[in-house]
Write a protein that holds these residues in place. Structure first.
Motif, PDB file in Angstrom:
ATOM      1  N   ALA A 125       0.820  -1.221   0.000  1.00 39.91           N
ATOM      2  CA  ALA A 125       0.000   0.000   0.000  1.00 39.91           C
ATOM      3  C   ALA A 125       0.848   1.263   0.000  1.00 39.91           C
ATOM      4  CB  ALA A 125      -0.934  -0.006   1.210  1.00 39.91           C
ATOM      5  N   THR A 126       1.974   1.211   0.705  1.00 42.13           N
ATOM      6  CA  THR A 126       2.838   2.393   0.771  1.00 42.13           C
ATOM      7  C   THR A 126       4.229   2.030   0.268  1.00 42.13           C
ATOM      8  OG1 THR A 126       3.597   1.950   3.023  1.00 42.13           O
ATOM      9  CG2 THR A 126       1.562   3.233   2.763  1.00 42.13           C
ATOM     10  N   SER A 127       4.989   3.039  -0.097  1.00 41.28           N
ATOM     11  CA  SER A 127       6.353   2.809  -0.578  1.00 41.28           C
ATOM     12  C   SER A 127       7.237   2.265   0.534  1.00 41.28           C
ATOM     13  CB  SER A 127       6.933   4.109  -1.126  1.00 41.28           C
ATOM     14  OG  SER A 127       6.955   5.121  -0.135  1.00 41.28           O
ATOM     15  N   LEU A 128       6.989   2.709   1.781  1.00 41.29           N
ATOM     16  CA  LEU A 128       7.794   2.230   2.888  1.00 41.29           C
ATOM     17  C   LEU A 128       7.552   0.742   3.131  1.00 41.29           C
ATOM     18  CD1 LEU A 128       9.715   2.766   5.229  1.00 41.29           C
ATOM     19  CD2 LEU A 128       7.731   3.460   6.626  1.00 41.29           C
ATOM     20  N   GLU A 129       6.293   0.338   3.100  1.00 35.52           N
ATOM     21  CA  GLU A 129       5.985  -1.077   3.300  1.00 35.52           C
ATOM     22  C   GLU A 129       6.595  -1.931   2.183  1.00 35.52           C
ATOM     23  OE1 GLU A 129       1.635  -0.582   5.525  1.00 35.52           O
ATOM     24  OE2 GLU A 129       1.746  -1.072   3.392  1.00 35.52           O
ATOM     25  N   ALA A 130       6.524  -1.441   0.973  1.00 35.35           N
ATOM     26  CA  ALA A 130       7.086  -2.198  -0.150  1.00 35.35           C
ATOM     27  C   ALA A 130       8.599  -2.338  -0.010  1.00 35.35           C
ATOM     28  CB  ALA A 130       6.738  -1.502  -1.460  1.00 35.35           C
ATOM     29  N   THR A 131       9.270  -1.241   0.353  1.00 36.35           N
ATOM     30  CA  THR A 131      10.724  -1.274   0.498  1.00 36.35           C
ATOM     31  C   THR A 131      11.148  -2.180   1.642  1.00 36.35           C
ATOM     32  OG1 THR A 131      10.876   0.980  -0.355  1.00 36.35           O
ATOM     33  CG2 THR A 131      12.765   0.144   0.844  1.00 36.35           C
ATOM     34  N   THR A 132      10.455  -2.077   2.779  1.00 38.51           N
ATOM     35  CA  THR A 132      10.821  -2.870   3.965  1.00 38.51           C
ATOM     36  C   THR A 132      10.680  -4.366   3.685  1.00 38.51           C
ATOM     37  OG1 THR A 132      10.114  -1.073   5.412  1.00 38.51           O
ATOM     38  CG2 THR A 132      10.308  -3.266   6.382  1.00 38.51           C
ATOM     39  N   LYS A 133       9.556  -4.756   3.112  1.00 35.03           N
ATOM     40  CA  LYS A 133       9.337  -6.179   2.845  1.00 35.03           C
ATOM     41  C   LYS A 133      10.333  -6.715   1.824  1.00 35.03           C
ATOM     42  CE  LYS A 133       5.704  -9.519   1.753  1.00 35.03           C
ATOM     43  NZ  LYS A 133       4.272  -9.699   1.443  1.00 35.03           N
ATOM     44  N   ASN A 134      10.578  -5.949   0.792  1.00 34.69           N
ATOM     45  CA  ASN A 134      11.518  -6.395  -0.249  1.00 34.69           C
ATOM     46  C   ASN A 134      12.931  -6.520   0.309  1.00 34.69           C
ATOM     47  OD1 ASN A 134      12.233  -6.695  -3.294  1.00 34.69           O
ATOM     48  ND2 ASN A 134      13.622  -5.102  -2.562  1.00 34.69           N
ATOM     49  N   ASP A 135      13.352  -5.514   1.104  1.00 44.04           N
ATOM     50  CA  ASP A 135      14.697  -5.554   1.676  1.00 44.04           C
ATOM     51  C   ASP A 135      14.886  -6.789   2.550  1.00 44.04           C
ATOM     52  OD1 ASP A 135      15.222  -3.220   0.375  1.00 44.04           O
ATOM     53  OD2 ASP A 135      15.090  -1.931   2.165  1.00 44.04           O
ATOM     54  N   GLN A 136      13.869  -7.148   3.296  1.00 44.52           N
ATOM     55  CA  GLN A 136      13.959  -8.304   4.180  1.00 44.52           C
ATOM     56  C   GLN A 136      14.116  -9.607   3.382  1.00 44.52           C
ATOM     57  OE1 GLN A 136      14.052  -8.176   7.660  1.00 44.52           O
ATOM     58  NE2 GLN A 136      14.707 -10.305   7.340  1.00 44.52           N
ATOM     59  N   LEU A 137      13.337  -9.732   2.343  1.00 43.72           N
ATOM     60  CA  LEU A 137      13.407 -10.944   1.509  1.00 43.72           C
ATOM     61  C   LEU A 137      14.780 -11.077   0.840  1.00 43.72           C
ATOM     62  CD1 LEU A 137       9.891 -10.792  -0.215  1.00 43.72           C
ATOM     63  CD2 LEU A 137      10.655 -12.459   1.516  1.00 43.72           C
ATOM     64  N   ILE A 138      15.292  -9.982   0.298  1.00 43.22           N
ATOM     65  CA  ILE A 138      16.596 -10.006  -0.384  1.00 43.22           C
ATOM     66  C   ILE A 138      17.713 -10.300   0.609  1.00 43.22           C
ATOM     67  CG2 ILE A 138      18.255  -8.647  -1.682  1.00 43.22           C
ATOM     68  CD1 ILE A 138      15.849  -9.498  -3.331  1.00 43.22           C
ATOM     69  N   ALA A 139      17.630  -9.688   1.797  1.00 44.09           N
ATOM     70  CA  ALA A 139      18.666  -9.907   2.807  1.00 44.09           C
ATOM     71  C   ALA A 139      18.681 -11.352   3.266  1.00 44.09           C
ATOM     72  CB  ALA A 139      18.447  -8.963   3.983  1.00 44.09           C
ATOM     73  N   ASP A 140      17.511 -11.944   3.481  1.00 46.34           N
ATOM     74  CA  ASP A 140      17.444 -13.347   3.897  1.00 46.34           C
ATOM     75  C   ASP A 140      18.089 -14.255   2.852  1.00 46.34           C
ATOM     76  OD1 ASP A 140      16.154 -12.592   6.192  1.00 46.34           O
ATOM     77  OD2 ASP A 140      14.141 -13.165   5.504  1.00 46.34           O
ATOM     78  N   PHE A 141      17.778 -13.983   1.593  1.00 43.71           N
ATOM     79  CA  PHE A 141      18.345 -14.820   0.519  1.00 43.71           C
ATOM     80  C   PHE A 141      19.869 -14.694   0.462  1.00 43.71           C
ATOM     81  CE2 PHE A 141      19.788 -15.001  -3.921  1.00 43.71           C
ATOM     82  CZ  PHE A 141      19.555 -16.356  -4.170  1.00 43.71           C
ATOM     83  N   VAL A 142      20.376 -13.477   0.531  1.00 40.85           N
ATOM     84  CA  VAL A 142      21.823 -13.263   0.439  1.00 40.85           C
ATOM     85  C   VAL A 142      22.539 -13.930   1.610  1.00 40.85           C
ATOM     86  CG1 VAL A 142      23.640 -11.511   0.524  1.00 40.85           C
ATOM     87  CG2 VAL A 142      21.618 -11.140  -0.912  1.00 40.85           C
ATOM     88  N   ASN A 143      21.993 -13.842   2.810  1.00 39.49           N
ATOM     89  CA  ASN A 143      22.619 -14.472   3.975  1.00 39.49           C
ATOM     90  C   ASN A 143      22.685 -15.986   3.837  1.00 39.49           C
ATOM     91  OD1 ASN A 143      23.099 -12.025   5.307  1.00 39.49           O
ATOM     92  ND2 ASN A 143      21.090 -12.035   6.309  1.00 39.49           N
ATOM     93  N   LYS A 144      21.629 -16.581   3.313  1.00 39.25           N
ATOM     94  CA  LYS A 144      21.609 -18.034   3.135  1.00 39.25           C
ATOM     95  C   LYS A 144      22.605 -18.474   2.055  1.00 39.25           C
ATOM     96  CE  LYS A 144      16.904 -18.805   4.793  1.00 39.25           C
ATOM     97  NZ  LYS A 144      17.308 -19.635   5.945  1.00 39.25           N
ATOM     98  N   VAL A 145      22.734 -17.628   1.009  1.00 44.14           N
ATOM     99  CA  VAL A 145      23.702 -17.951  -0.051  1.00 44.14           C
ATOM    100  C   VAL A 145      25.129 -17.887   0.493  1.00 44.14           C
ATOM    101  CG1 VAL A 145      24.691 -17.107  -2.219  1.00 44.14           C
ATOM    102  CG2 VAL A 145      22.214 -17.259  -1.951  1.00 44.14           C
ATOM    103  N   LYS A 146      25.416 -16.883   1.300  1.00 51.10           N
ATOM    104  CA  LYS A 146      26.741 -16.791   1.909  1.00 51.10           C
ATOM    105  C   LYS A 146      27.030 -18.002   2.781  1.00 51.10           C
ATOM    106  CE  LYS A 146      26.972 -11.700   2.131  1.00 51.10           C
ATOM    107  NZ  LYS A 146      27.010 -10.539   3.069  1.00 51.10           N
ATOM    108  N   ALA A 147      25.987 -18.497   3.449  1.00 52.31           N
ATOM    109  CA  ALA A 147      26.153 -19.666   4.319  1.00 52.31           C
ATOM    110  C   ALA A 147      26.567 -20.913   3.538  1.00 52.31           C
ATOM    111  CB  ALA A 147      24.860 -19.934   5.080  1.00 52.31           C
TER     112      ALA A 147
END
Length: 302
Positions: free
Chosen positions: A123-145
């Protein structure tokens, strides 16, 4: 006695014209004669001088004509070397043999390049950015692992834009913000690990899979092998043709090479839906890739 007197008088009168000729008249006669002889000598001398002058003029005229003919011949010989202005000499433009050849090397790709991402709307740009950042960060951390170097993980910039709906009255209404972001991961010499990376994308909730591309990390070594192969083919072809044509190769005029455009190899059996939901990774077969080099060599022949 009277007769004797008459005879003597007559004789004296007959001789008088000669004896009584004045000296001045005699002198004039002598001078006139001398003057006449002097005029002939002077006339002969002038005639000889004029003849000499005419002879010299004739000689120099012939010499000038000869020089003009000689210079004209030299100029004509120089011009005759070229058929037309701007045309290259025959031994440069015509005496050449152009050969093309291709070299190919089959190489097994040593890198699996995986592109995954996320696309969502909030609904808002902040919500979109926050959710997307979390998903990308989780993926990158798992790949590094998995032991993948951070230099082989590339996160693209976010793309976000508002979405509207247009009403019948001509107004528009904001319904939310769309955001998109991709991540590219390179997995070196390990197709099993590449399969795990794809599975991780589904586990964290990423919903965009660009595919798995099998690439060669450093093509220079293989390009050099393909180049050597192509040059050998060109040399063999030139040698064969020169024998057939009855000419001799005496050097190389030019050399050119180019690498044709190549297209990435994707795993055809890759399907995110069929593997992620079942908890396993897709089967990735890199196969082989062709490294191609084309060369063109122009030989000088005689």
């Amino acid at each position: 006695m009277p007769v004797k007197k008459s005879v003597s008088t007559s004789s004296r009168k007959t001789m008088d014209p000669i004896i009584d000729m004045p000296m001045s008249a005699m002198n004039e006669t002598k001078q006139g004669c001398c003057h006449g002889h002097f005029g002939m000598g002077h006339h002969c001398k002038n005639h000889g001088t004029q003849f000499s002058h005419r002879l010299m003029k004739t000689f120099f005229g012939i010499l000038l004509v000869y020089v003009i003919i000689l210079v004209g011949s030299l100029i004509r010989n120089e011009i005759k070397k070229y058929d037309f202005i701007g045309v290259a000499p025959e031994n440069v433009s015509d005496r050449q043999l152009n050969i093309s050849a291709e070299g190919k090397v089959d190489v097994k790709p040593d890198v699996s390049q995986i592109t995954v991402g996320n696309s969502l709307r909030e609904a808002t740009s902040l919500e979109a950015t926050t959710k997307n950042d979390q998903l990308i960060a989780d993926f990158v951390n798992k790949v590094k692992a998995l032991g993948i170097d951070v230099a082989d993980i590339k996160t693209e910039s976010q793309i976000m834009y508002p979405e509207y709906i247009y009403k019948e009255d001509g107004t528009k209404e904001l319904v939310g913000y769309n955001i998109t972001q991709n991540v590219t991961v390179k997995v070196r010499n390990d197709v099993n690990k590449a399969s795990q990376v794809v599975s991780l994308a589904g586990q964290v909730g990423l919903n965009t899979i660009g595919g798995v591309e099998s690439v060669i990390d450093d093509t220079e070594i293989y390009l050099d092998q393909a180049r050597q192969q192509a040059v050998k083919k060109a040399q063999a072809k030139a040698k064969e043709l020169s024998k057939m044509l009855g000419v001799q190769i005496i050097g190389v005029i030019s050399y050119n090479e180019y690498v044709p455009e190549s297209y990435p190899m994707y795993d055809e059996g890759f399907a995110m839906k069929s593997s992620v939901g079942m908890g396993g990774g897709p089967t990735i077969e890199p196969g082989t890739s062709e490294v191609t080099m084309n060369v063109n060599i122009t030989y000088r022949i005689q």
